[in-house]
Design a protein around this motif. Structure first.
Motif, PDB file in Angstrom:
ATOM      1  N   MET A  72     -27.444  -4.264  11.657  1.00 17.43           N
ATOM      2  CA  MET A  72     -26.407  -5.038  10.936  1.00 17.43           C
ATOM      3  C   MET A  72     -25.442  -4.079  10.266  1.00 17.43           C
ATOM      4  O   MET A  72     -25.854  -3.045   9.723  1.00 17.43           O
ATOM      5  N   ASN A  73     -24.173  -4.435  10.296  1.00 20.86           N
ATOM      6  CA  ASN A  73     -23.181  -3.689   9.533  1.00 20.86           C
ATOM      7  C   ASN A  73     -22.076  -4.615   9.061  1.00 20.86           C
ATOM      8  O   ASN A  73     -21.971  -5.769   9.498  1.00 20.86           O
ATOM      9  N   ILE A  74     -21.275  -4.131   8.136  1.00 21.04           N
ATOM     10  CA  ILE A  74     -20.187  -4.910   7.544  1.00 21.04           C
ATOM     11  C   ILE A  74     -18.871  -4.240   7.895  1.00 21.04           C
ATOM     12  O   ILE A  74     -18.715  -3.026   7.730  1.00 21.04           O
ATOM     13  N   VAL A  75     -17.929  -5.034   8.378  1.00 22.34           N
ATOM     14  CA  VAL A  75     -16.612  -4.533   8.770  1.00 22.34           C
ATOM     15  C   VAL A  75     -15.560  -5.168   7.870  1.00 22.34           C
ATOM     16  O   VAL A  75     -15.503  -6.397   7.739  1.00 22.34           O
ATOM     17  N   GLU A  76     -14.755  -4.343   7.253  1.00 23.89           N
ATOM     18  CA  GLU A  76     -13.648  -4.833   6.438  1.00 23.89           C
ATOM     19  C   GLU A  76     -12.470  -5.187   7.343  1.00 23.89           C
ATOM     20  O   GLU A  76     -12.127  -4.431   8.240  1.00 23.89           O
ATOM     21  N   LEU A  77     -11.871  -6.357   7.101  1.00 25.32           N
ATOM     22  CA  LEU A  77     -10.751  -6.827   7.913  1.00 25.32           C
ATOM     23  C   LEU A  77      -9.480  -6.883   7.056  1.00 25.32           C
ATOM     24  O   LEU A  77      -9.166  -7.923   6.465  1.00 25.32           O
ATOM     25  N   PRO A  78      -8.729  -5.804   6.972  1.00 26.96           N
ATOM     26  CA  PRO A  78      -7.487  -5.847   6.181  1.00 26.96           C
ATOM     27  C   PRO A  78      -6.469  -6.779   6.833  1.00 26.96           C
ATOM     28  O   PRO A  78      -6.142  -6.635   8.007  1.00 26.96           O
ATOM     29  N   ILE A  79      -5.982  -7.732   6.063  1.00 30.53           N
ATOM     30  CA  ILE A  79      -5.004  -8.691   6.549  1.00 30.53           C
ATOM     31  C   ILE A  79      -3.720  -8.515   5.733  1.00 30.53           C
ATOM     32  O   ILE A  79      -3.703  -8.782   4.522  1.00 30.53           O
ATOM     33  N   GLN A  80      -2.659  -8.061   6.389  1.00 34.27           N
ATOM     34  CA  GLN A  80      -1.389  -7.864   5.698  1.00 34.27           C
ATOM     35  C   GLN A  80      -0.507  -9.094   5.879  1.00 34.27           C
ATOM     36  O   GLN A  80      -0.458  -9.695   6.943  1.00 34.27           O
ATOM     37  N   PHE A  81       0.191  -9.452   4.805  1.00 35.90           N
ATOM     38  CA  PHE A  81       1.128 -10.566   4.859  1.00 35.90           C
ATOM     39  C   PHE A  81       2.216 -10.332   3.829  1.00 35.90           C
ATOM     40  O   PHE A  81       2.124  -9.428   2.989  1.00 35.90           O
ATOM     41  N   GLU A  82       3.250 -11.133   3.883  1.00 38.04           N
ATOM     42  CA  GLU A  82       4.351 -11.016   2.933  1.00 38.04           C
ATOM     43  C   GLU A  82       4.452 -12.267   2.076  1.00 38.04           C
ATOM     44  O   GLU A  82       4.215 -13.378   2.542  1.00 38.04           O
ATOM     45  N   TYR A  83       4.797 -12.065   0.821  1.00 29.66           N
ATOM     46  CA  TYR A  83       5.049 -13.169  -0.089  1.00 29.66           C
ATOM     47  C   TYR A  83       6.258 -12.798  -0.931  1.00 29.66           C
ATOM     48  O   TYR A  83       6.264 -11.764  -1.606  1.00 29.66           O
ATOM     49  N   GLU A  84       7.285 -13.621  -0.840  1.00 29.92           N
ATOM     50  CA  GLU A  84       8.541 -13.368  -1.535  1.00 29.92           C
ATOM     51  C   GLU A  84       9.066 -11.965  -1.246  1.00 29.92           C
ATOM     52  O   GLU A  84       9.549 -11.265  -2.137  1.00 29.92           O
ATOM     53  N   GLY A  85       8.949 -11.584   0.031  1.00 31.78           N
ATOM     54  CA  GLY A  85       9.501 -10.319   0.489  1.00 31.78           C
ATOM     55  C   GLY A  85       8.668  -9.096   0.173  1.00 31.78           C
ATOM     56  O   GLY A  85       9.073  -7.967   0.516  1.00 31.78           O
TER      57      GLY A  85
END
Length: 235
Positions: free
Chosen positions: A1-14
């Motif tokens: 078992m292992n844990i993977v970080e999932l960075p999710i980039q998005f924009e809010y008000e530029g």
């Protein structure tokens, strides 16, 4: 078992922002922890594929607590992957299913009463966002101390941010998935968004509990993972 970080980039008000859902990998079986904002499913699926994992292998989704950035895409995931088990705490499950008005919505509506006029529009928009969230019944409810995922993951009740907030402890990995019970603040664990905590005193106690574990890695939903220096850990 292992844990993977999932960075999710998005924009809010530029402005660019990130959230960091966690993916628990056990052989071919995948477990996603929290689903991001509404319409974030494609972003999370793409992040999974980028790390070499097929979303079709998703077997479980664990929700740490009811907030729009944690359950927003839950309905979409359940609709696309109907065999996926939705796991949440006994306290949060009625909010997630829509059986009971969520604590966050109650809080947001109450804040409108004394909100300055120049902030009222954003406050009303947030209330509407919460009201528009699509609900999904939990398939399994859990409580403090319970072991799941083949006995590899222990449920930790970490109330404060919300009443039924849970974190996940993996002793063999010396790792914790904190949800919003902690945030990585300049390489230190801190209470996440204290201004929105429903019970700040409980949130501070929950943070102490997480620190006392002296885990090697803390996976925080906001600001990403922290590799902990146990020599500086505070009980």
């Amino acid at each position: 078992m292992n844990i993977v970080e999932l960075p999710i980039q998005f924009e809010y008000e530029g402005q660019p922002y990130y959230i960091y859902p966690s993916l628990i990998v056990s052989g071919e079986e995948l477990t996603l922890v929290d689903t991001g904002y509404p319409e974030f499913m494609p972003l999370i699926e793409n992040a999974m594929r980028k790390h070499g994992y097929d979303p079709q292998n998703l077997r479980n989704i664990i929700i740490t607590h009811y907030d729009d950035d944690h359950i927003g895409a839950l309905h979409d995931f359940k609709a696309k992957y109907p065999s996926t088990m939705i796991i949440a705490s006994e306290i949060e499950a009625p909010y997630i299913s829509g059986q009971v008005k969520s604590e966050r919505l109650v809080q947001a509506e109450a804040l409108l009463v004394e909100m300055p006029v120049d902030e009222l529009a954003s406050g009303e928009a947030f209330v509407q966002l919460l009201m528009d969230l699509q609900h999904v019944p939990a398939d399994q409810t859990v409580r403090d101390g319970e072991w799941i995922l083949g006995g590899k993951c222990q449920i930790l009740a970490t109330p404060g941010h919300t009443s039924g907030h849970i974190s996940l402890y993996f002793p063999e990995l010396s790792s914790v998935i904190t949800g919003d019970a902690a945030v990585n603040e300049e390489n230190e664990l801190a209470v996440a968004n204290p201004q929105y905590c429903l019970d700040l005193a409980s949130a501070e106690e929950s943070l102490k509990r997480l620190k006392a574990l002296q885990a090697r890695t803390y996976y925080c939903f906001h600001e990403g993972k922290l590799v902990w220096d146990i020599t500086s850990a505070q009980a």
